[in-house]
Every structure is written in C-alpha cells, then in structure tokens.
Design an enzyme around this catalytic site. Structure first.
Site, PDB file in Angstrom:
ATOM      1  N   THR A  29      -7.226  48.279 -55.637  1.00  0.00           N
ATOM      2  CA  THR A  29      -7.381  46.826 -55.749  1.00  0.00           C
ATOM      3  C   THR A  29      -8.813  46.438 -55.379  1.00  0.00           C
ATOM      4  O   THR A  29      -9.412  47.074 -54.511  1.00  0.00           O
ATOM      5  CB  THR A  29      -6.378  46.141 -54.792  1.00  0.00           C
ATOM      6  OG1 THR A  29      -5.058  46.555 -55.155  1.00  0.00           O
ATOM      7  CG2 THR A  29      -6.463  44.626 -54.871  1.00  0.00           C
ATOM      8  N   GLY A  30      -9.311  45.363 -56.021  1.00  0.00           N
ATOM      9  CA  GLY A  30     -10.645  44.867 -55.676  1.00  0.00           C
ATOM     10  C   GLY A  30     -11.563  44.890 -56.877  1.00  0.00           C
ATOM     11  O   GLY A  30     -11.207  45.404 -57.944  1.00  0.00           O
ATOM     12  N   THR A  32     -14.415  46.474 -57.497  1.00  0.00           N
ATOM     13  CA  THR A  32     -14.970  47.756 -57.969  1.00  0.00           C
ATOM     14  C   THR A  32     -13.904  48.524 -58.751  1.00  0.00           C
ATOM     15  O   THR A  32     -14.169  49.035 -59.851  1.00  0.00           O
ATOM     16  CB  THR A  32     -15.475  48.596 -56.780  1.00  0.00           C
ATOM     17  OG1 THR A  32     -16.193  47.740 -55.890  1.00  0.00           O
ATOM     18  CG2 THR A  32     -16.389  49.717 -57.257  1.00  0.00           C
ATOM     19  N   ALA A  87     -13.665  50.092 -50.989  1.00  0.00           N
ATOM     20  CA  ALA A  87     -13.623  50.012 -49.521  1.00  0.00           C
ATOM     21  C   ALA A  87     -14.606  48.936 -49.081  1.00  0.00           C
ATOM     22  O   ALA A  87     -15.524  48.561 -49.826  1.00  0.00           O
ATOM     23  CB  ALA A  87     -13.984  51.358 -48.902  1.00  0.00           C
ATOM     24  N   ASP A  88     -14.393  48.460 -47.851  1.00  0.00           N
ATOM     25  CA  ASP A  88     -15.292  47.447 -47.289  1.00  0.00           C
ATOM     26  C   ASP A  88     -16.373  48.075 -46.423  1.00  0.00           C
ATOM     27  O   ASP A  88     -17.485  47.557 -46.336  1.00  0.00           O
ATOM     28  CB  ASP A  88     -14.476  46.427 -46.485  1.00  0.00           C
ATOM     29  CG  ASP A  88     -13.417  45.793 -47.374  1.00  0.00           C
ATOM     30  OD1 ASP A  88     -13.781  45.344 -48.473  1.00  0.00           O
ATOM     31  OD2 ASP A  88     -12.239  45.812 -46.995  1.00  0.00           O
ATOM     32  N   GLY A  99      -9.117  46.321 -46.983  1.00  0.00           N
ATOM     33  CA  GLY A  99      -8.187  45.217 -46.799  1.00  0.00           C
ATOM     34  C   GLY A  99      -8.759  43.822 -46.966  1.00  0.00           C
ATOM     35  O   GLY A  99      -8.066  42.849 -46.685  1.00  0.00           O
ATOM     36  N   GLU A 107      -2.227  50.156 -50.491  1.00  0.00           N
ATOM     37  CA  GLU A 107      -3.326  51.075 -50.828  1.00  0.00           C
ATOM     38  C   GLU A 107      -3.232  52.356 -50.006  1.00  0.00           C
ATOM     39  O   GLU A 107      -3.470  53.458 -50.510  1.00  0.00           O
ATOM     40  CB  GLU A 107      -4.675  50.389 -50.578  1.00  0.00           C
ATOM     41  CG  GLU A 107      -4.960  49.263 -51.549  1.00  0.00           C
ATOM     42  CD  GLU A 107      -6.208  48.465 -51.208  1.00  0.00           C
ATOM     43  OE1 GLU A 107      -6.815  47.922 -52.134  1.00  0.00           O
ATOM     44  OE2 GLU A 107      -6.572  48.365 -50.030  1.00  0.00           O
ATOM     45  N   LYS A 125     -21.994  49.365 -48.769  1.00  0.00           N
ATOM     46  CA  LYS A 125     -20.775  49.553 -47.965  1.00  0.00           C
ATOM     47  C   LYS A 125     -20.915  50.682 -46.936  1.00  0.00           C
ATOM     48  O   LYS A 125     -20.008  50.872 -46.118  1.00  0.00           O
ATOM     49  CB  LYS A 125     -19.587  49.870 -48.881  1.00  0.00           C
ATOM     50  CG  LYS A 125     -19.326  48.877 -50.004  1.00  0.00           C
ATOM     51  CD  LYS A 125     -18.726  47.599 -49.503  1.00  0.00           C
ATOM     52  CE  LYS A 125     -18.327  46.639 -50.591  1.00  0.00           C
ATOM     53  NZ  LYS A 125     -17.178  47.020 -51.360  1.00  0.00           N
TER      54      LYS A 125
END
Ligand code: 5RP
Length: 230
Positions: A29-30, A32, A87-88, A99, A107, A125
């Site tokens: 998800t997200g 990217t 990822a963050d 998240g 995930e 990141k």
C-alpha cells in the site's frame, strides 16, 4: 513527461523487473507501491504475465482490480514468492517503520508470508536511526486507546490519535481500529519497543517491521537504483 517522484518510480520499475510468470505476490500500500502495481498491470496487459496477488488494504485491492491484477487470499497458498511494499523509514539493518497509510497490520501479515519481502523507497527514506523523522503508528482497539497511550508515554513517546482528513473523528483502519502515532525523538532499541508493544493488550499491531525485509530497492532522482539484500 517527467514523473513527479523519480526515485519512487525507479524503485517501482525495478521491483516489477524481479517478477516472473507464475509468481504469487504480496501487493503493498502507498504511493510507491501504487506505481509498481501500475507497472505490473502494464506487463500483464502487454506480455500476458500470469501472476496473482494478495492485497494489503482496501486501497491496494481497488488498484489491483483497476489494473487487472488477479487477486488471491492467504487461504489459497502456502507461501508468497515475493511481497513488495513501501516504507516510511529504513535503517542500515533493514529495520523499517511503516504505517503512514494505516495499512501496516495487513502489510506485516502479508510480508511475513513471503519468501522475499522487497521494500521500495526513494533515498529520502533512509535513516541512521528509526523514529527520527516519522512517528511510529500503533493500531489500537478503540476501548484501549487510553491505556495504550500510557504505555507509549512510559516508553518516552508522545502519542497522538490520528484524525481523519475530510472525515470528522479518528481515522478508522480497514479493520475498524484506531491509530496512535507515537512521536519519539529516536528509537535506539527497536527490538525492545517491538516486544513491549507486542505484549500490550489492546494493540493490534504497530509499524515496526524487524527481520522481515530481504531486499531494499533505493531509488534515486537520477533514475538509478541501489539494490541491497540481507
Ligand atoms: C502504508 C505504508 C506505506 O507503504 C508507506 O507509508 C510508504 O508510503 P509511500 O510509498 O506513499 O511513501 O506503510 O501503511
């Protein structure tokens, strides 16, 4: 036309080149991963690539359907060949915070089923220490929000209930839970925080992903990608 996120696009393109016929996939998800799902859809349409994927959120499921990516549930397979996700924050030991999109619980479940868990990030990141740039999302049962806030206070964090954008009240996850964003100055011992949160009643899951990533694709604005493996 130039892409607005060339580093993300480079990582997304690189993961799709790792996918081959017959694979079962985890669909993250997200923004990217969304670029990767679009590129995967393109390969399915142009090459007739035969793959199936487990989505990690309603958002991933909707995008996969739009892109013609056949879906699969975890009940139908023993293992996934490859899961891809953004990822963050990522540190040098391949530990992650995830998240921002409140999808980290599903995930993590999907990543844990994969032989390869490939993380897609642009170079912004990468961090020396987790928790220095992004809060740690913690998914909680609504009735447990205050006790979990106390636990997070005790761990030195400032927990903030995530509120909706264009929706009054808290963000409600795909599971019907709430999210506390735990702001730390830094997380010097992620394993200790992981153990404490895993042992806290009312916490469904949290955004620390430890020992899961096998590959990190780090995209740069010039289109180059560093492919790091454990
Ligand atoms: C969603 C996530 C995302 O994968 C993470 O926030 C990265 O997102 P983006 O690719 O948009 O930067 O963990 O819950």
């Amino acid at each position: 036309m130039s892409t607005p996120h060339p580093g993300k696009q480079a990582a997304a393109t690189a993961v799709v080149n790792l996918i081959s016929d017959g694979m079962s996939l985890g669909l993250g998800t997200g923004s990217t991963t969304a670029l990767a799902l679009k590129a995967l859809g393109e390969r399915i349409r142009s090459e007739g690539l035969n793959v199936r994927g487990v989505p990690t959120s309603f958002a991933a499921e909707r995008l996969a359907r739009e892109e013609g990516i056949p879906l699969l549930s975890l009940d139908e397979i023993d293992r996934l060949d490859l899961a891809m996700d953004g990822a963050d924050e990522v540190d040098d030991s391949f530990r992650l915070i995830k998240g921002r999109g409140a999808a980290h619980t599903r995930e993590k479940i999907v990543a844990a089923q994969a032989d390869r868990f490939v993380v897609l990030v642009d170079d912004s990141k990468m961090v020396d220490q987790l928790g220095t740039r992004m809060p740690l999302p913690v998914e909680v049962l609504p009735m447990a929000v205050t006790p979990v806030q106390r636990v997070l206070d005790g761990l030195g964090a400032d927990p903030v209930l995530r509120m909706g954008d264009r929706k009054d009240g808290p963000v409600v996850t795909d599971q019907g839970f709430w999210v506390l964003d735990a702001h730390f100055d830094a997380i010097p011992d992620p394993e200790a925080i992981n153990r404490t949160l895993n042992d806290t009643p009312g916490v469904l899951d949290h955004g620390l992903f430890l020992g899961l990533a096998t590959d990190v694709l780090i995209g740069h604005d010039d289109g180059n990608v560093d492919h790091r493996t454990v």
